[in-house]
Design a protein around this motif. Structure first.
Motif, PDB file in Angstrom:
ATOM      1  N   MET A   1       0.848  -1.199   0.000  1.00 32.30           N
ATOM      2  CA  MET A   1       0.000   0.000   0.000  1.00 32.30           C
ATOM      3  C   MET A   1       0.885   1.251   0.000  1.00 32.30           C
ATOM      4  N   ALA A   2       0.649   2.161  -0.940  1.00 28.66           N
ATOM      5  CA  ALA A   2       1.451   3.386  -1.040  1.00 28.66           C
ATOM      6  C   ALA A   2       1.181   4.281   0.163  1.00 28.66           C
ATOM      7  N   THR A   3       2.258   4.870   0.709  1.00 27.13           N
ATOM      8  CA  THR A   3       2.124   5.771   1.850  1.00 27.13           C
ATOM      9  C   THR A   3       2.686   7.138   1.510  1.00 27.13           C
ATOM     10  N   VAL A   4       2.257   8.141   2.269  1.00 28.61           N
ATOM     11  CA  VAL A   4       2.757   9.513   2.122  1.00 28.61           C
ATOM     12  C   VAL A   4       3.041  10.058   3.509  1.00 28.61           C
ATOM     13  N   ASN A   5       3.828  11.130   3.573  1.00 26.96           N
ATOM     14  CA  ASN A   5       4.057  11.802   4.844  1.00 26.96           C
ATOM     15  C   ASN A   5       2.765  12.445   5.317  1.00 26.96           C
ATOM     16  N   VAL A   6       2.528  12.407   6.614  1.00 25.96           N
ATOM     17  CA  VAL A   6       1.350  13.089   7.162  1.00 25.96           C
ATOM     18  C   VAL A   6       1.381  14.565   6.765  1.00 25.96           C
ATOM     19  N   ARG A   7       2.554  15.159   6.869  1.00 23.84           N
ATOM     20  CA  ARG A   7       2.748  16.514   6.334  1.00 23.84           C
ATOM     21  C   ARG A   7       3.373  16.380   4.950  1.00 23.84           C
ATOM     22  N   ARG A   8       2.571  16.570   3.924  1.00 23.55           N
ATOM     23  CA  ARG A   8       3.081  16.354   2.570  1.00 23.55           C
ATOM     24  C   ARG A   8       4.042  17.453   2.121  1.00 23.55           C
ATOM     25  N   ASP A   9       4.100  18.553   2.890  1.00 19.40           N
ATOM     26  CA  ASP A   9       5.067  19.596   2.556  1.00 19.40           C
ATOM     27  C   ASP A   9       6.472  19.227   3.023  1.00 19.40           C
ATOM     28  N   VAL A  10       6.571  18.175   3.826  1.00 23.57           N
ATOM     29  CA  VAL A  10       7.876  17.687   4.283  1.00 23.57           C
ATOM     30  C   VAL A  10       8.370  16.630   3.292  1.00 23.57           C
ATOM     31  N   THR A  11       9.517  16.878   2.671  1.00 28.07           N
ATOM     32  CA  THR A  11      10.038  15.964   1.647  1.00 28.07           C
ATOM     33  C   THR A  11      11.066  14.983   2.197  1.00 28.07           C
ATOM     34  N   ASP A  12      11.404  15.091   3.466  1.00 27.53           N
ATOM     35  CA  ASP A  12      12.390  14.211   4.079  1.00 27.53           C
ATOM     36  C   ASP A  12      11.922  12.752   3.995  1.00 27.53           C
ATOM     37  N   PRO A  13      12.684  11.876   3.312  1.00 26.35           N
ATOM     38  CA  PRO A  13      12.258  10.472   3.178  1.00 26.35           C
ATOM     39  C   PRO A  13      12.267   9.718   4.507  1.00 26.35           C
ATOM     40  N   PHE A  14      12.963  10.271   5.520  1.00 22.37           N
ATOM     41  CA  PHE A  14      13.036   9.613   6.824  1.00 22.37           C
ATOM     42  C   PHE A  14      12.023  10.193   7.832  1.00 22.37           C
ATOM     43  N   TYR A  15      11.144  11.041   7.346  1.00 22.71           N
ATOM     44  CA  TYR A  15      10.090  11.595   8.201  1.00 22.71           C
ATOM     45  C   TYR A  15       9.265  10.441   8.773  1.00 22.71           C
ATOM     46  N   ARG A  16       9.115  10.418  10.074  1.00 16.51           N
ATOM     47  CA  ARG A  16       8.580   9.229  10.740  1.00 16.51           C
ATOM     48  C   ARG A  16       7.058   9.102  10.685  1.00 16.51           C
ATOM     49  N   TYR A  17       6.350  10.180  10.424  1.00 16.48           N
ATOM     50  CA  TYR A  17       4.885  10.121  10.475  1.00 16.48           C
ATOM     51  C   TYR A  17       4.325   9.854   9.081  1.00 16.48           C
ATOM     52  N   LYS A  18       3.816   8.660   8.885  1.00 20.47           N
ATOM     53  CA  LYS A  18       3.314   8.235   7.584  1.00 20.47           C
ATOM     54  C   LYS A  18       1.837   7.855   7.672  1.00 20.47           C
ATOM     55  N   MET A  19       1.195   7.851   6.521  1.00 18.91           N
ATOM     56  CA  MET A  19      -0.183   7.366   6.431  1.00 18.91           C
ATOM     57  C   MET A  19      -0.411   6.826   5.028  1.00 18.91           C
ATOM     58  N   GLU A  20      -1.433   6.004   4.886  1.00 18.37           N
ATOM     59  CA  GLU A  20      -1.776   5.510   3.550  1.00 18.37           C
ATOM     60  C   GLU A  20      -2.326   6.650   2.686  1.00 18.37           C
ATOM     61  N   LYS A  21      -2.079   6.555   1.392  1.00 18.65           N
ATOM     62  CA  LYS A  21      -2.737   7.486   0.473  1.00 18.65           C
ATOM     63  C   LYS A  21      -4.226   7.169   0.460  1.00 18.65           C
ATOM     64  N   LEU A  22      -5.019   8.222   0.389  1.00 19.37           N
ATOM     65  CA  LEU A  22      -6.464   8.003   0.324  1.00 19.37           C
ATOM     66  C   LEU A  22      -6.835   7.264  -0.953  1.00 19.37           C
ATOM     67  N   GLN A  23      -7.767   6.350  -0.818  1.00 21.08           N
ATOM     68  CA  GLN A  23      -8.296   5.650  -1.982  1.00 21.08           C
ATOM     69  C   GLN A  23      -9.794   5.883  -2.053  1.00 21.08           C
ATOM     70  N   SER A  24     -10.266   6.249  -3.215  1.00 23.95           N
ATOM     71  CA  SER A  24     -11.704   6.501  -3.374  1.00 23.95           C
ATOM     72  C   SER A  24     -12.254   5.704  -4.550  1.00 23.95           C
ATOM     73  N   LYS A  25     -13.536   5.416  -4.480  1.00 24.20           N
ATOM     74  CA  LYS A  25     -14.213   4.675  -5.545  1.00 24.20           C
ATOM     75  C   LYS A  25     -15.548   5.356  -5.818  1.00 24.20           C
ATOM     76  N   ILE A  26     -15.771   5.701  -7.075  1.00 26.65           N
ATOM     77  CA  ILE A  26     -17.005   6.397  -7.456  1.00 26.65           C
ATOM     78  C   ILE A  26     -18.039   5.367  -7.893  1.00 26.65           C
ATOM     79  N   GLU A  27     -19.229   5.468  -7.316  1.00 25.18           N
ATOM     80  CA  GLU A  27     -20.306   4.533  -7.617  1.00 25.18           C
ATOM     81  C   GLU A  27     -21.554   5.281  -8.056  1.00 25.18           C
TER      82      GLU A  27
END
Length: 417
Positions: A1-27
Motif C-alpha cells: 500500500m502506497a504511503t505519504v508523509n502526514v505533512r506532505r510539505d515535508v520531503t524528508d524520506p526519513f520523516y517518521r509520520y506516515k499514512m496511507e494514500k487516500l483511496q476513493s471509488k465512485i459509484e
C-alpha cells in the motif's frame, strides 16, 4: 500500500509520520452518484482521529452530504470526488485539527470541553482549534458533555421563555440591567458572544454627547404626518425590494419605518469603502433602536435583505452576535428566513446554489431553530416572493434539510445504543 508523509510539505524520506494514500471509488450515476472513501478507517487511525471527523470535514468543505456513522464501514460522500482532490482536502484537515500550532508535530490529542484543544505530546503546547470552523461546531455538538441536540433545544426554549417574560417589559436587548454577569457585571465575556455585542452597544452609547439635564431619546416621530414625509424621501426601488406587506401585525408608522432602516443601510453601504460588510453591527443596531424597531420581527426581514452581500456565507458568523440579540421568537426567525428568501430568490438569484450553506450557517450560529427550518422547508409561500421562486429556493435547500433529518436519526440511534 502506497504511503505519504502526514505533512506532505515535508520531503524528508526519513520523516517518521506516515499514512496511507487516500483511496476513493465512485459509484452510481446521475443524481445518485457517490464517492466511497475505501481506506478512511486506516488513514484516520494514522492521524489518531475518529473517521467521522474526517468524512464530515470533507462534506463541509465540498458542500456535500457525508454519512458520519455508517453501519458497514462504507464512508460515503455524495457526488464524484477523485482521490487526489480528497487528499488535498485532507491536508487542510491535518493542518487545522491534527498538527500542533507551535511545532507542527502530529502527536496531538484532542481535549473537548467548551472548545477543542490540541494537546501536543511532543512539545507540551496546548492550542485551540478555530471554533468558527464548521467541523468544530459538529464536534462540540456531538460531545456528550454538551448534551447534544436536545440540550440545545432546551437552552433555546429557556431563552425564549426568559425573553417572553422580560422582553419588552424590562427593556431592550442592550439594557445592561438584563445582564447575567452578576452584581458587578465584570464576568469575562467570550469573544464574539452576544453579551460582548451588548457591551459594545453600551460603550458606544456612552460616547454620544448628552446634555446635563436630559438623556438621549432613542425614538422617532411616528405621527401620520411624519411618516408620510419620510415615505416621500424613500427610493422607489427600495420600496419594491423590502417586502413587508401581508403581515397581520398593525403597527403605528407602518412599513415606512422599516424602509427607512433598509434605505439607510443600503445608502451607507454605497458610501462606505468595502460596502455593507464594513458597516458595524453596533451602527445597525443603534439605527434600528433610533427608529424604535429593534425588537420587531419585521426588522429581521429587512436585515436579511440588507446586511449581507454575495459573501453571505462568510458574513453570517460575523453578524451572528447582533442577530441573536434581535431574534427572540419563532416569529422573528420566520421573518428572517422570509427576508433571506427574498434576498436570495429575487435580488441575488446567483446565490441560490448556496442556500444549503446559508441555512447551515443560520443553524450552527443559533439564529434559526431546527423546528422552524423544517417547517419552512415543508411548504412554499408567496409572502415574500412569488410561489415559483419560493419553490425554487426550497428545492435548493433540500440537501440541507435532508442533512438535518439524517443528523436527527443518527443522534436518536446513538441514544438507543
Amino acid at each position: 500500500m502506497a504511503t505519504v508523509n502526514v505533512r506532505r510539505d515535508v520531503t524528508d524520506p526519513f520523516y517518521r509520520y506516515k499514512m496511507e494514500k487516500l483511496q476513493s471509488k465512485i459509484e452510481g450515476k446521475g443524481n445518485g452518484i457517490k464517492t466511497v472513501v475505501v481506506n478512511l478507517n486506516t488513514v484516520a487511525q494514522s492521524l489518531a482521529r475518529p473517521p467521522e471527523y474526517v468524512i464530515k470535514y470533507f462534506g463541509f468543505e465540498l458542500g456535500a452530504q457525508a454519512n458520519a456513522k455508517p453501519t458497514d464501514d462504507r464512508w460515503i460522500i455524495n457526488g464524484a470526488h477523485d482521490a487526489p482532490k480528497l487528499q488535498d482536502y485532507l491536508d487542510g484537515f491535518i493542518e487545522k485539527f491534527v498538527l500542533c500550532k507551535k511545532c507542527k508535530n502530529p502527536e496531538t490529542e484532542v481535549i473537548l470541553k467548551d472548545r477543542i484543544v490540541l494537546d501536543c505530546k511532543a512539545c507540551g503546547q496546548r492550542s485551540d482549534v478555530d471554533p468558527r470552523l464548521k467541523l468544530s461546531t459538529f464536534i462540540l455538538r456531538k460531545t456528550p458533555t454538551k448534551g447534544g441536540k436536545r440540550d440545545k433545544k432546551a437552552r433555546r426554549e429557556k431563552k425564549k421563555e426568559k425573553d417572553e417574560t422580560n422582553g419588552e417589559k424590562n427593556g431592550s436587548p442592550g439594557d445592561s440591567n438584563a445582564s447575567d454577569d452578576g452584581e458587578n457585571g465584570d464576568a469575562e465575556i467570550p469573544a464574539g458572544s452576544d453579551d460582548e455585542f451588548t457591551r459594545g452597544i453600551n460603550a458606544a452609547a456612552k460616547d454620544i454627547s448628552q446634555s446635563d439635564d436630559e438623556e438621549v431619546q432613542w425614538s422617532v416621530d411616528v405621527s401620520e404626518e411624519a411618516v408620510k414625509a419620510r415615505a416621500k424621501d424613500l427610493p422607489d426601488d427600495l420600496k419594491r425590494t423590502l417586502v413587508l406587506e401581508g403581515d397581520d401585525e398593525d403597527e403605528e408608522g407602518g412599513a415606512s419605518i422599516y424602509d427607512q432602516l433598509g434605505s439607510w443601510i443600503l445608502k451607507t453601504a454605497e458610501e462606505t469603502e468595502g460596502g455593507v460588510s464594513k458597516i458595524s453591527d453596533i451602527e445597525i443596531y443603534k439605527k434600528a433602536k433610533d427608529l424604535g424597531i429593534e425588537n420587531k420581527h419585521k426588522t429581521l426581514a429587512v436585515l436579511a435583505q440588507t446586511v449581507f452581500d454575495e459573501k453571505i456565507v462568510k458574513q453570517i458568523p460575523v453578524r451572528a452576535a447582533m442577530l441573536k440579540k434581535m431574534i427572540t421568537s419563532e416569529r422573528h426567525e420566520k421573518a428572517f428566513l422570509g427576508g433571506t428568501e427574498r434576498f436570495v430568490g429575487k435580488e441575488h438569484p446567483e446565490l441560490i446554489p448556496q442556500v444549503p450553506a446559508i441555512l447551515l450557517g443560520y443553524y450552527q450560529n443559533d439564529l434559526v431553530s431546527e423546528e422552524v427550518l423544517k417547517a419552512w422547508g415543508n411548504k412554499a409561500s408567496k409572502k415574500y416572493v412569488d410561489l415559483s421562486t419560493s419553490k425554487k429556493v426550497r428545492k435548493a435547500a433540500e440537501q440541507f434539510l435532508t442533512w438535518l433529518e439524517t443528523a436527527d436519526s443518527d443522534e436518536e440511534s446513538e441514544e438507543e445504543e
